[in-house]
Design an enzyme around this catalytic site. Sequence first.
Site, PDB file in Angstrom:
ATOM      1  N   CYS A   1      -2.289  -0.488   7.521  1.00 50.00           N
ATOM      2  CA  CYS A   1      -1.520   0.751   7.423  1.00 50.00           C
ATOM      3  C   CYS A   1      -1.588   1.552   8.724  1.00 50.00           C
ATOM      4  CB  CYS A   1      -2.003   1.569   6.235  1.00 50.00           C
ATOM      5  SG  CYS A   1      -1.625   0.776   4.656  1.00 50.00           S
TER       6      CYS A   1
ATOM      7  N   HIS B   1       0.859  -1.181   0.000  1.00 47.75           N
ATOM      8  CA  HIS B   1       0.000   0.000   0.000  1.00 47.75           C
ATOM      9  C   HIS B   1       0.898   1.234   0.000  1.00 47.75           C
ATOM     10  CE1 HIS B   1      -3.822  -2.031   1.831  1.00 47.75           C
ATOM     11  NE2 HIS B   1      -3.281  -2.747   0.861  1.00 47.75           N
TER      12      HIS B   1
ATOM     13  N   GLU C   1       0.998   3.858   1.866  1.00 57.80           N
ATOM     14  CA  GLU C   1       1.512   4.233   3.181  1.00 57.80           C
ATOM     15  C   GLU C   1       2.685   3.349   3.607  1.00 57.80           C
ATOM     16  OE1 GLU C   1      -3.097   4.312   3.747  1.00 57.80           O
ATOM     17  OE2 GLU C   1      -1.653   3.413   2.364  1.00 57.80           O
TER      18      GLU C   1
ATOM     19  N   CYS D   1      -6.150   1.767   5.960  1.00 61.55           N
ATOM     20  CA  CYS D   1      -6.759   0.515   6.410  1.00 61.55           C
ATOM     21  C   CYS D   1      -6.125   0.109   7.744  1.00 61.55           C
ATOM     22  CB  CYS D   1      -6.537  -0.577   5.358  1.00 61.55           C
ATOM     23  SG  CYS D   1      -4.805  -1.101   5.203  1.00 61.55           S
TER      24      CYS D   1
END
Length: 156
Positions: A90, A57, A59, A87
Site C-alpha cells: 500500500c 486492501h 488503501e 503495508c
Amino acid sequence: MSETRDQSFMQLALAEAQAAAEAGEVPVGAIIVDPATDMVIAAAGNAPIAGHDPTAHAEIRAIRMAAEQLGNYRLSGLELFVTLEPCAMCAGAISFARIGRLVFGAGDEKGGAVEHGPQFFNQPTCHWKPELVSGVLSEPSTNLLKSFFKARRKGT
C-alpha cells in the site's frame, strides 16, 4: 490541517473499517479526500476475502476508486486517511499515486511499512513521499482490530 478535521475524516475511515469487520474482513478502512473542497472522493474497507484478491486492501481499493472517479492515476494533492499503518504494498501504491498527505490511525509493528518495518518512504528507491500524520484516533482503530481478532480466536 486541524486535528479536529483529521479526526472527522478518520471517523469516516473507521466506519469503513467497521463495515469490513461486519463482512468478515480485517477491519481496515480508508477514504480519500480533496483538501481543496473537503469532499470525499473515495471510501473503502478491506475486501481481499470477498474479492478473492490479495491486493484488495482498503488503501488500494480507495486509490483505484479515486483514480477512476478522477480519470487520472495521479492523485496529487489528495489526502488518504486509513485506520491502520499501510503495508509495503500500500505504501508503494500511495507513492506511485502521488498522494499528497497520508493520515493513519493505529501503528502496525508486524506489517506496517511507514513507521515500522521497511519504512518505505525513507528508502532511496522511493520516488514520492507524502506528508505523514500518524496516531489519529489510534485507540479506536486499535480496539476495533483487537476485538475483531479476539472474536476470531474464540470462533465467534
